[in-house]
Design an enzyme around this catalytic site. Structure first.
Site, PDB file in Angstrom:
ATOM      1  N   ASP A  11       0.781  -0.895  -0.039  1.00 38.39           N
ATOM      2  CA  ASP A  11      -0.064   0.074   0.043  1.00 38.39           C
ATOM      3  C   ASP A  11       0.876   1.143   0.042  1.00 38.39           C
ATOM      4  O   ASP A  11       2.132   1.036   0.436  1.00 38.39           O
ATOM      5  CB  ASP A  11      -0.900  -0.046   1.297  1.00 38.39           C
ATOM      6  N   ASN A  75      -6.565   0.724  -3.180  1.00 40.25           N
ATOM      7  CA  ASN A  75      -7.678   0.796  -4.100  1.00 40.25           C
ATOM      8  C   ASN A  75      -7.031   1.810  -5.116  1.00 40.25           C
ATOM      9  O   ASN A  75      -7.393   1.496  -6.406  1.00 40.25           O
ATOM     10  CB  ASN A  75      -8.854   1.781  -3.453  1.00 40.25           C
ATOM     11  N   CYS A 188     -11.299   2.764   0.079  1.00 41.82           N
ATOM     12  CA  CYS A 188      -9.766   3.327   0.332  1.00 41.82           C
ATOM     13  C   CYS A 188      -9.474   2.501   1.451  1.00 41.82           C
ATOM     14  O   CYS A 188     -10.060   2.479   2.669  1.00 41.82           O
ATOM     15  CB  CYS A 188      -9.644   4.679   0.452  1.00 41.82           C
TER      16      CYS A 188
END
Ligand code: DGL
Length: 274
Positions: A11, A75, A188
Site C-alpha cells: 500500500d 484501491n 480506500c
C-alpha cells in the site's frame, strides 16, 4: 506440495494493514510480507502514470522476498495499476481490491443505491462505478473523493471532533438527499480505520462495505486453485517493510493491525527512487 513462500502485500502507507489483517485472520499459516510506501504517500492525489511507476517499483522490491503472489492492498493502485502489474509480473498472480469490493457492495445493497468514498485518483478513473455496473447494470452509484480521511488515518486520528467535521463535510451531500444510498463502499484501505465515525455520520441503517474480507477470500481461492497454498500447520510470520517513517508505521500501524508493532520490527527499504 506445500508452498511456504510469502504473499507480498503493498500500500502507499499503513492503510493496507486492514487488508493484511484480514489475510492473516483467514490464512494464519501463510507468511506475509507487507510494504508501506510511506516516503511517497499519498498515492491518491497523484496521476495514474506516477502511481503505476511507484507500484512497479514497490512490487519489484517484493519480488526480492521471493513472494508467490502480490496483493495490491490499495484501491488507488488497484484502480490504475492492476493491469500493468499483471502484465509485467506474469505468471505471478496479482490481486487487487476493487473487484472484491464491488462484489461485496452489490451483495449488500437492497435498493441499488450505492455510494463510494475513495481517493481522488480512484474516483477520477471511476473504477468502482465500472466494477459495480459490470455486476449490476441498473445500480445508481454516487462517488465522493475524501482525501483528508487518508491524512487523518495516517495521523492516528480515528475519531473525535475533527474526524466528525470532515465526515459531515464529505458525507452529508451523499446522504441528505432523496433516494439516499443504503450502502457505502469504503473505497480506500485507510477508511475502515474511521468506520465508527463514518457509520455515525452516514446513518446507522447504512451498510458499510470494505474490501478487506472479500479480498482475503479471493486470495485464498486463488492460492487453492493455483496450488500455491501452504500446508504448514504452524502460524505464519508477518514481515513489515516501509520506505520511511518506521516509528510512525509502528505507532499507527499497530492500531490498524490490532497488535503492537515495534519500530525495530519495521525494516526500512530503499526502492532506489529517481
Ligand atoms: N490506501 C490507499 C487506497 O486504498 C490510498 C491512500 C493514498 O492516497 O495513498 O486508495
Amino acid at each position: 506440495m506445500s508452498d511456504n513462500r510469502p504473499i507480498g502485500v503493498f500500500d502507499s502507507g499503513i492503510g493496507g494493514i486492514t487488508v493484511l489483517k484480514a489475510l492473516r485472520a483467514r490464512m494464519p499459516h501463510e507468511n506475509l510480507v507487507y510494504l508501506g510506501d510511506m516516503a511517497r504517500l499519498p498515492y491518491g492525489t497523484k496521476s495514474a502514470e506516477t502511481v503505476t511507476a511507484y507500484s512497479l517499483q514497490t512490487t519489484k522490491h517484493l519480488l526480492t522476498h521471493d513472494v508467490k503472489m502480490i496483493v495490491i492492498a490499495c484501491n488507488t493502485a488497484s484502480s490504475v495499476a492492476l493491469a500493468p502489474l499483471q502484465k509485467a509480473l506474469a505468471p505471478l498472480p496479482v490481486i487487487g481490491v476493487i473487484e472484491p469490493g464491488a462484489d461485496a457492495a452489490v451483495k449488500a445493497t437492497k435498493t441499488g443505491h450505492i455510494a463510494v468514498i475513495a481517493t481522488e485518483a480512484t474516483v477520477r478513473v471511476g473504477a468502482y462505478v465500472r466494477a459495480i455496473h459490470a455486476r449490476a447494470p441498473d445500480a445508481h452509484v454516487l462517488q465522493e473523493p475524501c482525501a483528508l480521511f487518508v491524512t487523518l488515518a495516517e495521523e492516528g486520528w480515528l475519531s473525535g471532533d475533527v474526524v466528525e467535521a470532515a465526515a459531515h463535510r464529505y458525507l452529508d451531500p451523499l446522504f441528505n438527499r432523496k433516494n439516499a444510498p443504503d450502502t457505502l463502499v469504503l473505497g480506500c484501505t485507510h477508511f475502515p480505520a474511521l468506520a465508527k465515525t463514518i457509520r455515525k455520520v452516514a446513518g446507522r441503517g447504512v451498510r458499510l462495505v470494505d474490501s478487506a474480507e472479500t479480498t482475503a477470500r479471493a486470495v485464498e481461492d486463488a492460492l487453492d486453485i493455483q496450488g500455491l497454498a501452504t500446508k504448514r500447520k504452524t502460524r505464519g510470520k508477518t514481515k513489515f517493510l516501509a520506505t520511511d517513517s518506521a516509528e510512525r508505521f509502528a505507532r499507527v500501524g499497530g492500531i490498524f493491525f490490532g497488535e503492537v508493532i515495534r519500530p525495530k520490527d519495521v525494516e526500512i527499504v530503499d526502492l532506489q527512487f529517481g
